[in-house]
Scaffold this active site. Structure first.
Site, short mmCIF file in Angstrom:
data_model
loop_
_atom_site.label_atom_id
_atom_site.label_comp_id
_atom_site.label_asym_id
_atom_site.label_seq_id
_atom_site.Cartn_x
_atom_site.Cartn_y
_atom_site.Cartn_z
N GLY A 288 -29.72 8.72 0.20
CA GLY A 288 -29.27 7.44 0.16
C GLY A 288 -28.97 6.81 0.18
O GLY A 288 -28.60 5.61 1.15
N ARG A 289 -28.07 6.81 -0.63
CA ARG A 289 -27.07 6.40 -0.86
C ARG A 289 -25.98 5.51 0.47
O ARG A 289 -25.60 4.48 0.14
CB ARG A 289 -26.10 6.43 -1.97
CG ARG A 289 -24.87 5.13 -2.79
CD ARG A 289 -23.55 5.75 -3.37
NE ARG A 289 -24.44 6.89 -4.30
CZ ARG A 289 -24.08 6.23 -5.86
NH1 ARG A 289 -24.31 4.90 -5.66
NH2 ARG A 289 -25.48 7.12 -6.51
N ARG A 325 -25.78 -1.12 -12.19
CA ARG A 325 -24.73 0.18 -12.55
C ARG A 325 -23.23 -0.24 -12.80
O ARG A 325 -23.02 1.04 -13.85
CB ARG A 325 -24.76 0.50 -11.33
CG ARG A 325 -25.69 0.66 -9.77
CD ARG A 325 -24.89 1.15 -8.74
NE ARG A 325 -24.25 2.57 -8.53
CZ ARG A 325 -23.10 2.26 -8.04
NH1 ARG A 325 -22.40 1.67 -8.38
NH2 ARG A 325 -22.53 3.51 -8.12
N TYR A 329 -22.89 3.11 -15.62
CA TYR A 329 -22.21 4.35 -14.93
C TYR A 329 -20.73 3.75 -15.01
O TYR A 329 -19.48 4.20 -15.24
CB TYR A 329 -22.65 4.28 -13.43
CG TYR A 329 -24.04 5.30 -13.18
CD1 TYR A 329 -24.29 6.36 -13.53
CD2 TYR A 329 -23.99 3.88 -12.04
CE1 TYR A 329 -25.86 6.23 -13.06
CE2 TYR A 329 -25.89 4.61 -11.18
CZ TYR A 329 -26.36 5.18 -12.15
OH TYR A 329 -27.37 5.45 -11.82
N CYS A 355 -28.06 -10.36 -22.83
CA CYS A 355 -27.46 -10.85 -24.30
C CYS A 355 -27.18 -9.43 -24.96
O CYS A 355 -27.72 -8.88 -25.67
CB CYS A 355 -28.51 -11.08 -25.41
SG CYS A 355 -29.13 -12.82 -25.36
N GLU A 356 -26.19 -8.73 -23.62
CA GLU A 356 -25.73 -7.42 -24.76
C GLU A 356 -24.10 -7.82 -23.95
O GLU A 356 -23.51 -7.80 -23.19
CB GLU A 356 -26.32 -6.16 -23.33
CG GLU A 356 -27.65 -6.14 -23.83
CD GLU A 356 -28.37 -5.02 -24.63
OE1 GLU A 356 -27.40 -4.32 -25.08
OE2 GLU A 356 -29.77 -5.04 -24.88
N TYR A 383 -29.31 1.88 -5.48
CA TYR A 383 -29.59 1.78 -6.96
C TYR A 383 -29.48 0.28 -7.49
O TYR A 383 -28.19 0.20 -8.65
CB TYR A 383 -28.35 3.05 -7.71
CG TYR A 383 -29.23 4.45 -6.66
CD1 TYR A 383 -30.23 4.21 -7.66
CD2 TYR A 383 -28.09 4.39 -5.46
CE1 TYR A 383 -30.74 6.13 -6.05
CE2 TYR A 383 -28.48 6.12 -4.97
CZ TYR A 383 -29.74 6.44 -5.45
OH TYR A 383 -30.24 7.79 -4.70
#
Ligand SMILES: *Cc1c(COP(=O)(O)O)cnc(C)c1O
Length: 428
Positions: A288-289, A325, A329, A355-356, A383
């Protein structure tokens, strides 16, 4: 003083020409102006070049490359790989419908995932997919039941967990004992005997996938040895294995990472297959990646520079809902100016408007940027958009695909109406 021209790791199809970041032969600034930001830009040549490395690696072999579409499932991306000969690795009924709309031959679809529902199994059986990669004993029994009810036999392989350390981030490592994927190496033979005895199943192959963003060759070699030991034992028990699926997981260069090239990796793996006498066996892989990650960037506009005693923040219009991502991670994406300025750079945390506190895209980056400038978040093909959400009622970004001088809008920017379409306000 002029700062040196930045580079995007692993992304030769996104390079600077005359002080401007280009996507193949199109100026990224022109795309940002025309289509707005945040904007995902993909290079089709980069995708095909990544695929060509695998194809070279498999020259003269019986191999099927099934693009793991969860990395980026836009229809135009799927079409690009399908038209170049790929099958698709899917993990849901939704992905199955996308795959069919992209025109893939159903026989080239592999269905992975630990939680397939009966509905998903039924549909996949009816359209005639190539193989179910079954991840547990209860799933074998349910699939057997669903197939018998349809009067069909389900082609299966068992995903075995070879218990090797892929040496990657714990959230993307899948081949160790303690995680939810696959059937333990030690239970595999019994599971094959069970599967072979079920009338609704047809054993086709064996499968493993040990993790993602793998940058070393040794975990693949170890996994291959373990899988081949199993093939030997399973066939000795009278159950033929037509194909061996080695999964995906090859890493890309995000930040000076040095994964092996796909052709170099497979040169070593095929040497081992040959040495052990399995060189003529049909091979399936599920990358995939490594096919799409470095074929994309995300362009964002600088909104504000907020300087402080402890930190400087560059607030941009892309956020964790577009590029999850880093928040998920602590992943690194290079961030570079679309049109580099001369003069002094400062150190910034690049953050989004959500707002995080977890909404950051890059920390302690050296950049010379002003409000209104565009930045490119590198290595954003995999991703990112496929994990994007509408958190904070932010519409998902638009996507364009570049081919030489041409640009195709492959997904419109999501409007607030698009987001509200399924909601039903109270009427009293
Ligand atoms: C995610 C996944 C892949 C693709 O992994 P990459 O690291 O993107 O190559 C392949 N197979 C399975 C079963 C997966 O879950």
């Amino acid at each position: 003083m002029t700062s040196p021209t930045p580079t995007l790791p692993g992304q030769p199809f996104f390079a600077y020409r005359n002080g401007q970041l280009m996507a193949e032969d199109v100026a990224v600034a022109d795309l940002a102006r025309t289509h707005g930001t945040p904007l995902f830009i993909y290079s089709q040549a980069a995708m095909l070049s990544a695929l060509a490395a695998y194809q070279r690696g498999f020259a003269g072999r019986q191999a099927l490359i099934c693009y793991a579409m969860k990395a980026n499932s836009n229809l135009a991306i799927l079409q690009t790989f399908v038209q170049a000969g790929c099958g698709l690795d899917i993990v849901s009924g939704g992905e199955l419908e996308r795959a069919l709309r992209a025109g893939v031959d159903p026989a080239k679809i592999i269905f992975s995932g630990v939680g397939k529902t009966r509905t998903e199994m039924r549909r996949a059986l009816q359209v005639g997919i190539g193989c179910f990669n079954v991840e547990s004993l209860p799933e074998l029994d349910v699939l057997n039941d669903v197939a018998i009810n349809l009067g069909l036999r389900a082609p299966i392989s068992l995903r075995v967990n070879p218990d090797v350390d892929a040496k990657t981030h714990p959230y993307i490592s899948t081949g160790l004992k303690g995680n939810k994927f696959g059937i333990a190496h030690t239970d595999a033979l019994a599971a094959y005997r069970h599967a072979a005895a079920l009338p609704g199943l047809h054993v086709k192959g064996i499968d493993c996938h040990i993790g993602s963003q793998i940058t070393e060759t040794s975990p693949y070699l170890d996994a291959m040895d373990r899988v081949l030991d199993l093939v030997q034992a399973i066939e000795a028990a009278g159950i033929p294995i037509e194909h061996i699926d080695f999964g995906g997981g090859l890493g890309i260069d995000y930040h000076g990472d040095t994964p092996p090239a796909a052709d170099a990796l497979w040169q070593q793996l095929l040497a081992k297959l040959d040495a052990r006498g399995y060189g003529q066996r049909k091979i399936v892989i599920e990358p995939g990646r490594s096919l799409i990650g470095n074929a994309g960037i995300c362009v964002t506009e600088v909104l504000y520079g907020k300087t402080g005693e402890a930190k400087n923040f560059l607030i941009v219009d892309a956020a964790m809902n577009d590029l999850p991502r880093p928040a998920m991670y602590e992943a690194y994406h290079a961030i570079v100016p679309v049109t580099p300025r001369t003069g002094e750079a400062s150190t910034w945390d690049v953050v989004g408007p959500v707002c995080e506190s977890g909404d950051w895209l890059g920390r302690d980056r050296t950049l010379n940027a002003q409000p209104g400038d565009w930045l490119a978040v590198a290595s954003a093909g995999a991703y990112c958009m496929s994990m994007a959400s509408t958190y904070n009622t932010r519409g998902r970004a638009a996507e364009v695909l570049v081919r030489g001088h041409q640009t195709h809008v492959i997904r419109e920017r999501e409007s607030t109406d698009d987001q509200l379409r399924l909601e039903r306000p109270l009427t009293d």
